[in-house]
Design a protein around this motif. Structure first.
Motif, PDB file in Angstrom:
ATOM      1  N   TYR A 168       0.869  -1.179   0.000  1.00  0.00           N
ATOM      2  CA  TYR A 168       0.000   0.000   0.000  1.00  0.00           C
ATOM      3  C   TYR A 168       0.904   1.227   0.000  1.00  0.00           C
ATOM      4  O   TYR A 168       1.813   1.329   0.829  1.00  0.00           O
ATOM      5  N   ASP A 169       0.668   2.157  -0.922  1.00  0.00           N
ATOM      6  CA  ASP A 169       1.478   3.370  -0.993  1.00  0.00           C
ATOM      7  C   ASP A 169       1.182   4.268   0.197  1.00  0.00           C
ATOM      8  O   ASP A 169       0.026   4.594   0.473  1.00  0.00           O
ATOM      9  N   ILE A 170       2.227   4.664   0.907  1.00  0.00           N
ATOM     10  CA  ILE A 170       2.126   5.526   2.081  1.00  0.00           C
ATOM     11  C   ILE A 170       2.697   6.893   1.713  1.00  0.00           C
ATOM     12  O   ILE A 170       3.802   6.985   1.169  1.00  0.00           O
ATOM     13  N   SER A 171       1.946   7.945   2.047  1.00  0.00           N
ATOM     14  CA  SER A 171       2.350   9.313   1.724  1.00  0.00           C
ATOM     15  C   SER A 171       2.708  10.102   2.974  1.00  0.00           C
ATOM     16  O   SER A 171       2.206   9.824   4.066  1.00  0.00           O
ATOM     17  N   ALA A 172       3.545  11.109   2.792  1.00  0.00           N
ATOM     18  CA  ALA A 172       3.868  12.037   3.876  1.00  0.00           C
ATOM     19  C   ALA A 172       2.646  12.917   4.132  1.00  0.00           C
ATOM     20  O   ALA A 172       1.975  13.343   3.188  1.00  0.00           O
ATOM     21  N   SER A 173       2.363  13.205   5.395  1.00  0.00           N
ATOM     22  CA  SER A 173       1.233  14.079   5.718  1.00  0.00           C
ATOM     23  C   SER A 173       1.675  15.530   5.909  1.00  0.00           C
ATOM     24  O   SER A 173       0.844  16.424   5.965  1.00  0.00           O
ATOM     25  N   GLN A 174       2.982  15.736   6.006  1.00  0.00           N
ATOM     26  CA  GLN A 174       3.547  17.082   6.162  1.00  0.00           C
ATOM     27  C   GLN A 174       4.783  17.191   5.290  1.00  0.00           C
ATOM     28  O   GLN A 174       5.478  16.195   5.053  1.00  0.00           O
ATOM     29  N   SER A 175       5.092  18.404   4.837  1.00  0.00           N
ATOM     30  CA  SER A 175       6.350  18.638   4.125  1.00  0.00           C
ATOM     31  C   SER A 175       7.484  18.635   5.136  1.00  0.00           C
ATOM     32  O   SER A 175       7.368  19.208   6.217  1.00  0.00           O
ATOM     33  N   VAL A 176       8.581  17.964   4.779  1.00  0.00           N
ATOM     34  CA  VAL A 176       9.737  17.839   5.659  1.00  0.00           C
ATOM     35  C   VAL A 176      10.994  18.020   4.820  1.00  0.00           C
ATOM     36  O   VAL A 176      11.121  17.405   3.764  1.00  0.00           O
ATOM     37  N   THR A 177      11.918  18.851   5.291  1.00  0.00           N
ATOM     38  CA  THR A 177      13.211  19.013   4.630  1.00  0.00           C
ATOM     39  C   THR A 177      14.263  18.275   5.448  1.00  0.00           C
ATOM     40  O   THR A 177      14.348  18.440   6.668  1.00  0.00           O
ATOM     41  N   ILE A 178      15.061  17.464   4.738  1.00  0.00           N
ATOM     42  CA  ILE A 178      16.107  16.670   5.369  1.00  0.00           C
ATOM     43  C   ILE A 178      17.453  17.179   4.849  1.00  0.00           C
ATOM     44  O   ILE A 178      17.691  17.211   3.637  1.00  0.00           O
ATOM     45  N   GLN A 179      18.321  17.566   5.758  1.00  0.00           N
ATOM     46  CA  GLN A 179      19.642  18.066   5.395  1.00  0.00           C
ATOM     47  C   GLN A 179      20.554  16.901   5.001  1.00  0.00           C
ATOM     48  O   GLN A 179      20.302  15.755   5.366  1.00  0.00           O
ATOM     49  N   PRO A 180      21.643  17.169   4.259  1.00  0.00           N
ATOM     50  CA  PRO A 180      22.565  16.111   3.858  1.00  0.00           C
ATOM     51  C   PRO A 180      23.041  15.292   5.064  1.00  0.00           C
ATOM     52  O   PRO A 180      23.448  15.854   6.083  1.00  0.00           O
TER      53      PRO A 180
END
Length: 139
Positions: A25-37
């Motif tokens: 089942y495809d799971i989506s993010a519920s919030q935008s999240v930025t991940i640093q290197p």
């Protein structure tokens, strides 16, 4: 309900399979999240999952994540036990690039696969879950 997803937030997207032959089942993010290197970050789904006692839900990386998005599931496979309900399950991602990567709200980030499991004959587990993410084994 024997097995099913529950929305915990209005932003959550109920998972679906893409085809009749899809295991996940495809799971989506519920919030935008930025991940640093090099950073490891939890990405909210806004979802809980209810399962039968002998079920486990495995969270698997989408095959396009490393190459197209520069992210990977940090723990390779997430294990969501049946007694994790009603807590929100999340994905733990690592940015493997040298630039910040933003996961947008609504973006499909992983797949959930349900599996039945067995126990050894002399199983003696008696503990009770007392919290959410990473709570087992804590005192």
């Amino acid at each position: 309900m024997k097995r099913g997803f529950k929305k915990l937030t209005n932003e959550a997207i109920l998972p679906e399979r893409a085809t009749k032959g899809s295991a996940g089942y495809d799971i989506s993010a519920s919030q935008s999240v930025t991940i640093q290197p090099g950073e490891i970050k939890l990405v909210p789904t806004g979802l809980a999952v209810q399962m039968e006692q002998d079920d486990v839900m495995l969270l698997m990386d989408r095959s396009s994540n490393p190459r197209k998005r520069g992210i990977v599931l940090s723990n390779s496979v997430g294990v969501i036990d049946h007694d994790y309900f009603p807590n929100e399950f999340m994905g733990m991602f690592t940015n493997i690039t040298d630039q910040p990567v933003t996961i947008e709200a609504g973006q499909r980030i992983m797949q959930a696969v349900f599996v039945k499991y067995g126990l050894v004959d002399d199983d003696k587990a008696e503990g009770q879950r007392t919290g959410g993410f990473g709570s087992t084994g804590e005192k």
